[in-house]
Scaffold this motif. Structure first.
Motif, short mmCIF file in Angstrom:
data_model
loop_
_atom_site.label_atom_id
_atom_site.label_comp_id
_atom_site.label_asym_id
_atom_site.label_seq_id
_atom_site.Cartn_x
_atom_site.Cartn_y
_atom_site.Cartn_z
N ALA A 1 0.76 -0.17 6.59
CA ALA A 1 0.60 -0.14 5.14
C ALA A 1 1.36 1.04 4.53
O ALA A 1 1.88 0.93 3.41
CB ALA A 1 -0.89 -0.04 4.80
N ASP A 2 1.44 2.16 5.25
CA ASP A 2 2.18 3.32 4.74
C ASP A 2 3.65 2.99 4.56
O ASP A 2 4.29 3.44 3.60
CB ASP A 2 2.03 4.51 5.69
CG ASP A 2 0.65 5.15 5.61
OD1 ASP A 2 -0.04 4.92 4.60
OD2 ASP A 2 0.27 5.86 6.55
N HIS A 3 4.22 2.21 5.47
CA HIS A 3 5.62 1.83 5.35
C HIS A 3 5.84 0.97 4.10
O HIS A 3 6.81 1.15 3.37
CB HIS A 3 6.08 1.09 6.60
CG HIS A 3 6.06 1.92 7.84
ND1 HIS A 3 5.54 1.47 9.04
CD2 HIS A 3 6.45 3.21 8.06
CE1 HIS A 3 5.65 2.42 9.95
NE2 HIS A 3 6.20 3.49 9.37
N VAL B 1 8.24 1.88 0.72
CA VAL B 1 9.28 0.99 0.18
C VAL B 1 9.05 0.77 -1.31
O VAL B 1 9.97 0.87 -2.13
CB VAL B 1 9.29 -0.35 0.94
CG1 VAL B 1 10.24 -1.33 0.26
CG2 VAL B 1 9.67 -0.15 2.39
N VAL B 2 7.80 0.47 -1.68
CA VAL B 2 7.49 0.20 -3.08
C VAL B 2 7.76 1.43 -3.93
O VAL B 2 8.33 1.34 -5.03
CB VAL B 2 6.02 -0.26 -3.23
CG1 VAL B 2 5.64 -0.38 -4.70
CG2 VAL B 2 5.81 -1.60 -2.52
N GLU B 3 7.37 2.59 -3.44
CA GLU B 3 7.61 3.83 -4.19
C GLU B 3 9.11 4.05 -4.41
O GLU B 3 9.54 4.50 -5.49
CB GLU B 3 7.00 5.01 -3.43
CG GLU B 3 5.47 5.01 -3.47
CD GLU B 3 4.86 5.92 -2.41
OE1 GLU B 3 5.65 6.58 -1.69
OE2 GLU B 3 3.62 5.95 -2.29
N ALA B 4 9.92 3.73 -3.41
CA ALA B 4 11.37 3.87 -3.56
C ALA B 4 11.91 2.86 -4.56
O ALA B 4 12.81 3.18 -5.35
CB ALA B 4 12.05 3.70 -2.21
N VAL C 1 0.75 -2.98 -1.97
CA VAL C 1 1.77 -2.94 -3.01
C VAL C 1 1.17 -2.45 -4.33
O VAL C 1 1.72 -1.58 -5.00
CB VAL C 1 2.43 -4.32 -3.20
CG1 VAL C 1 3.35 -4.32 -4.41
CG2 VAL C 1 3.21 -4.71 -1.95
N ALA C 2 0.01 -3.02 -4.69
CA ALA C 2 -0.63 -2.64 -5.95
C ALA C 2 -1.02 -1.17 -5.97
O ALA C 2 -0.87 -0.47 -6.98
CB ALA C 2 -1.85 -3.52 -6.20
N THR C 3 -1.54 -0.68 -4.84
CA THR C 3 -1.93 0.72 -4.75
C THR C 3 -0.73 1.64 -4.90
O THR C 3 -0.80 2.69 -5.57
CB THR C 3 -2.63 0.98 -3.40
OG1 THR C 3 -3.80 0.16 -3.30
CG2 THR C 3 -3.03 2.44 -3.27
N ALA C 4 0.40 1.25 -4.29
CA ALA C 4 1.61 2.07 -4.40
C ALA C 4 2.14 2.09 -5.83
O ALA C 4 2.58 3.13 -6.32
CB ALA C 4 2.68 1.53 -3.44
N LEU C 5 2.08 0.94 -6.50
CA LEU C 5 2.53 0.90 -7.90
C LEU C 5 1.64 1.77 -8.77
O LEU C 5 2.12 2.49 -9.66
CB LEU C 5 2.52 -0.54 -8.40
CG LEU C 5 3.60 -1.46 -7.83
CD1 LEU C 5 3.33 -2.92 -8.23
CD2 LEU C 5 4.99 -1.04 -8.32
N GLU C 6 0.35 1.71 -8.52
CA GLU C 6 -0.58 2.53 -9.31
C GLU C 6 -0.34 4.01 -9.05
O GLU C 6 -0.35 4.83 -9.98
CB GLU C 6 -2.01 2.15 -8.95
CG GLU C 6 -3.06 2.89 -9.77
CD GLU C 6 -4.47 2.45 -9.44
OE1 GLU C 6 -5.41 2.96 -10.10
OE2 GLU C 6 -4.65 1.61 -8.55
N ARG D 1 -9.76 -5.04 -5.33
CA ARG D 1 -9.06 -3.86 -4.83
C ARG D 1 -8.18 -3.24 -5.89
O ARG D 1 -7.98 -2.02 -5.91
CB ARG D 1 -8.21 -4.24 -3.61
CG ARG D 1 -7.54 -3.06 -2.96
CD ARG D 1 -6.95 -3.38 -1.62
NE ARG D 1 -6.16 -2.28 -1.10
CZ ARG D 1 -5.46 -2.32 0.02
NH1 ARG D 1 -5.46 -3.42 0.74
NH2 ARG D 1 -4.76 -1.27 0.41
N ALA D 2 -7.64 -4.06 -6.79
CA ALA D 2 -6.77 -3.53 -7.84
C ALA D 2 -6.59 -4.60 -8.91
O ALA D 2 -6.91 -5.77 -8.70
CB ALA D 2 -5.41 -3.12 -7.26
N VAL D 3 -6.09 -4.17 -10.05
CA VAL D 3 -5.64 -5.08 -11.11
C VAL D 3 -4.18 -4.78 -11.34
O VAL D 3 -3.83 -3.64 -11.69
CB VAL D 3 -6.46 -4.92 -12.39
CG1 VAL D 3 -5.92 -5.84 -13.48
CG2 VAL D 3 -7.93 -5.22 -12.13
N ALA D 4 -3.32 -5.76 -11.11
CA ALA D 4 -1.88 -5.52 -11.12
C ALA D 4 -1.18 -6.34 -12.20
O ALA D 4 -1.68 -7.38 -12.63
CB ALA D 4 -1.30 -5.87 -9.75
#
Length: 378
Positions: A99-101, A105-108, A140-145, A207-210
């Motif tokens: 999940a860290d990988h 990627v999403v952060e980049a 993905v949603a957590t990284a975007l948040e 888990r999230a709202v995206a």
């Protein structure tokens, strides 16, 4: 349009071998002979994207998280994000991604950092298109948040259980949406405890709202159907018993509705599993795809119920019922009236587009002891 594409290479691997998910079960799935599902789903998406938007700008992740399948579809990515760094010597195997990988990627993608292609384009992407299941959606949603990003996300369904409403109905639908969307809306990212799920306890949690593209071909969040199924189970079980002694094999899918039929037949259903019944007895309990295929005879019937709120008959929660199994069976769909009232159309997503097309059309759904209703598989 600039799309950031990332793939969870092990998503859905546990399904065919009866593990009901892959979280913490990758090694076991591989030992049981599981094969990757995500790359095929990814290629279908990207092939369609290349057909409808050949000029699309694409960034992706280093292999095994996207680069090879992106290039195979004909895209030349402007940015290839390497989330692994110096962690390992050479490209990792699919089971070594985490999940860290995905988060890196999403952060980049949205922060314009991490590209290693000689033609780096540091502009944030307009859409994160990912291949995976609910766990990947949550990552993905957590990284975007965490990045405080308003970039929307869209899922290509490849997991065993897909409860979230951020996924397209099919890989091809995901490509169409990515190429044409103009508006976004907030949608739910759901996930469940897979260990509890394997024991038959289903408790989806938010888990999230995206932010997700607005489109018709997005699935709904899974809903729990209300209403009684006792008379339905009684009627279907009676029909099955009438065939006892004739050598007819009944492949009984997962879920509470078919579970009630199994209980009416007099046995304890496997938790969220597929069981096989023939001539008055259970011949396979909680079967894998291979075990189900081995148990089939000359005349076979699949009994399944669509997922409440979504309408999926195949492709969500029952990957043991593979195209190879489905093609050897007649299909019987059962559902409570209440469940069907909340479903606009039935859907299938079998990993075989030709089979999906063959299954499409009007079908008769058993809704009571004797009653049926016509529904369309879209």
């Amino acid at each position: 349009m600039h799309v950031g594409f990332v793939m969870n290479p092990v998503a859905g691997m546990g399904g065919r071998v009866g593990l009901k998910g892959t979280d913490g079960k990758v090694a076991e799935a591989v030992a049981l002979g599981a094969e990757p599902r995500a790359p095929t789903r990814a290629r279908r998406t990207l092939d369609r994207l290349a057909a409808v938007a050949p000029g699309m700008t694409v960034s992706t992740a280093a292999d095994p998280m996207g680069e090879e399948v992106v290039r195979a579809a004909g895209f030349d990515p402007v940015r290839v994000v390497d989330p692994f760094g110096d962690e390992i010597d050479g490209p990792p195997g699919p089971t070594e991604t985490t999940a860290d990988h995905t988060a890196r990627v999403v952060e980049a993608f949205v922060g314009g950092d991490g590209g290693d292609d000689e033609r780096d384009d540091d502009a944030p992407v307009d859409l994160v298109l990912f291949v995976g299941g609910d766990g990947t959606a949550g990552d993905v949603a957590t990284a975007l948040e965490a990045a405080d990003s308003e970039v929307p996300m869209l899922g290509v369904p490849a997991g065993v259980k897909v409860y979230s409403s951020v996924f397209a109905v099919s890989p091809e639908d995901a490509a169409e949406i990515a190429a044409t969307f103009s508006r976004t809306e907030r949608r739910e990212v759901m996930d469940i405890d897979e260990d509890a799920y394997r024991e038959g306890e289903v408790h989806p949690e938010l888990r999230a709202v995206a932010r997700v593209p607005v489109a018709d071909d997005l699935q709904s969040s899974k809903q729990t159907a209300s209403g009684t199924v006792e008379s339905l189970a009684e009627g279907v079980a009676a029909d099955i018993r009438e065939r006892d002694g004739e050598g007819v094999t009944f492949v009984l899918g997962p879920g509470s509705t078919v579970g009630a039929i199994k209980a009416e037949l007099g046995f304890e259903p496997s938790p969220i599993g597929v069981d096989v019944w023939r001539d008055g007895e259970v011949v396979v309990w909680d079967g894998t795809e291979a075990e189900i295929l081995d148990a089939l005879g000359d005349e076979n019937v699949i009994v399944v119920s669509p997922i409440g709120g979504q309408g999926f008959v195949f492709g969500r929660g029952n990957p043991q019922l593979s195209p190879a199994v489905i093609r050897r069976c007649d299909l019987r769909i059962v559902a409570s009236r209440t469940k069907l009232d909340d479903i606009r159309a039935l859907r299938v997503d079998t990993d075989d587009p030709e089979l999906d097309a063959e299954l499409a059309g009007w079908v008769r759904v058993r809704v009571g002891k004797f009653e049926t209703r016509m529904m369309k598989i879209a």
